[in-house]
Write a protein that holds these residues in place. Structure first.
Motif, PDB file in Angstrom:
ATOM      1  N   ILE A 121      -2.992   9.868   6.299  1.00 37.92           N
ATOM      2  CA  ILE A 121      -3.600   8.816   7.124  1.00 37.92           C
ATOM      3  C   ILE A 121      -4.947   8.425   6.545  1.00 37.92           C
ATOM      4  N   PHE A 122      -5.744   9.413   6.130  1.00 37.61           N
ATOM      5  CA  PHE A 122      -7.050   9.149   5.529  1.00 37.61           C
ATOM      6  C   PHE A 122      -6.900   8.319   4.247  1.00 37.61           C
ATOM      7  N   LYS A 123      -5.928   8.673   3.416  1.00 40.40           N
ATOM      8  CA  LYS A 123      -5.696   7.920   2.177  1.00 40.40           C
ATOM      9  C   LYS A 123      -5.306   6.478   2.475  1.00 40.40           C
ATOM     10  N   MET A 124      -4.468   6.288   3.485  1.00 38.01           N
ATOM     11  CA  MET A 124      -4.036   4.939   3.840  1.00 38.01           C
ATOM     12  C   MET A 124      -5.218   4.117   4.354  1.00 38.01           C
ATOM     13  N   CYS A 168      -5.308   0.361  -8.681  1.00 36.31           N
ATOM     14  CA  CYS A 168      -5.845   1.636  -8.217  1.00 36.31           C
ATOM     15  C   CYS A 168      -7.182   1.410  -7.526  1.00 36.31           C
ATOM     16  N   ALA A 169      -7.363   2.067  -6.394  1.00 29.65           N
ATOM     17  CA  ALA A 169      -8.604   1.942  -5.634  1.00 29.65           C
ATOM     18  C   ALA A 169      -9.738   2.758  -6.235  1.00 29.65           C
ATOM     19  N   LEU A 227       0.847  -1.187   0.000  1.00 32.18           N
ATOM     20  CA  LEU A 227       0.000   0.000   0.000  1.00 32.18           C
ATOM     21  C   LEU A 227       0.885   1.240   0.000  1.00 32.18           C
ATOM     22  N   TYR A 228       0.585   2.179  -0.897  1.00 32.20           N
ATOM     23  CA  TYR A 228       1.381   3.402  -0.974  1.00 32.20           C
ATOM     24  C   TYR A 228       0.462   4.614  -1.100  1.00 32.20           C
ATOM     25  N   ALA A 229       0.695   5.602  -0.238  1.00 35.17           N
ATOM     26  CA  ALA A 229      -0.078   6.846  -0.276  1.00 35.17           C
ATOM     27  C   ALA A 229       0.883   8.027  -0.237  1.00 35.17           C
ATOM     28  N   ARG A 230       0.477   9.083  -0.909  1.00 39.61           N
ATOM     29  CA  ARG A 230       1.265  10.323  -0.949  1.00 39.61           C
ATOM     30  C   ARG A 230       0.293  11.480  -0.754  1.00 39.61           C
ATOM     31  N   LYS A 280      -4.427   5.052  -4.547  1.00 44.27           N
ATOM     32  CA  LYS A 280      -5.766   5.560  -4.861  1.00 44.27           C
ATOM     33  C   LYS A 280      -5.906   5.793  -6.362  1.00 44.27           C
ATOM     34  N   SER A 281      -4.878   6.388  -6.968  1.00 45.66           N
ATOM     35  CA  SER A 281      -4.889   6.674  -8.402  1.00 45.66           C
ATOM     36  C   SER A 281      -3.440   6.734  -8.879  1.00 45.66           C
ATOM     37  N   VAL A 282      -3.243   6.708 -10.186  1.00 46.48           N
ATOM     38  CA  VAL A 282      -1.897   6.736 -10.759  1.00 46.48           C
ATOM     39  C   VAL A 282      -1.138   7.981 -10.316  1.00 46.48           C
TER      40      VAL A 282
END
Length: 137
Positions: A24-27, A105-106, A11-14, A77-79
């Motif tokens: 945190i919300f994205k994760m 992608c979610a 899982l990767y969020a930026r 979440k997206s590219v």
């Protein structure tokens, strides 16, 4: 990646927001997506880019997991979570391609998003030239 293989997801969020709650919300959304899809989670990392440009340690952790075989897929979440810059996103996708990993992608269809951003065709040409797979399912 062979479709018969078990999917082990990183899982990767930026986030560009200076507030930690944004990443945190994205994760949390990614964790919900993994629960919904039933994937095995290999690990997670994030980067908060805000005003000061960080060293993208989360991206480095993700790449290390793919390189070592700990994960064979990356969920974002997206590219645009990989990078908003065309060349950087292409380099990351080529890295996934070289290691037989895929991007999930979610929020959207990966192939459609890659097509819209002009990234699908270069990856297809590269796959034909090198005899490697495509970085999507």
């Amino acid at each position: 990646m062979n479709k018969g293989n078990k999917i082990s997801v990183w899982l990767y969020a930026r986030s560009g927001s200076p507030h930690p709650s944004a990443v945190i919300f994205k994760m949390r959304e990614l964790v919900e997506e993994v629960d919904h899809r039933g994937y095995c989670v290999a690990g997670a990392s994030q980067d908060q880019t805000g005003r000061r440009r960080g060293h993208d340690t989360g991206l480095s952790e993700m790449c290390r997991a793919i390189r070592t075989g700990s994960a064979n897929a990356v969920l974002v979440k997206s590219v645009s979570q990989l990078s908003t810059h065309h060349k950087t996103a292409l380099c990351i996708l080529q890295f996934l391609q070289d290691h037989g990993a895929v991007l999930l992608c979610a929020e959207s269809d990966v192939r459609y998003e890659l097509y819209i951003r002009g990234l699908e065709q270069p990856l297809r040409r590269r796959a034909l030239k090198r005899g490697c797979g495509l970085p999507w399912l």
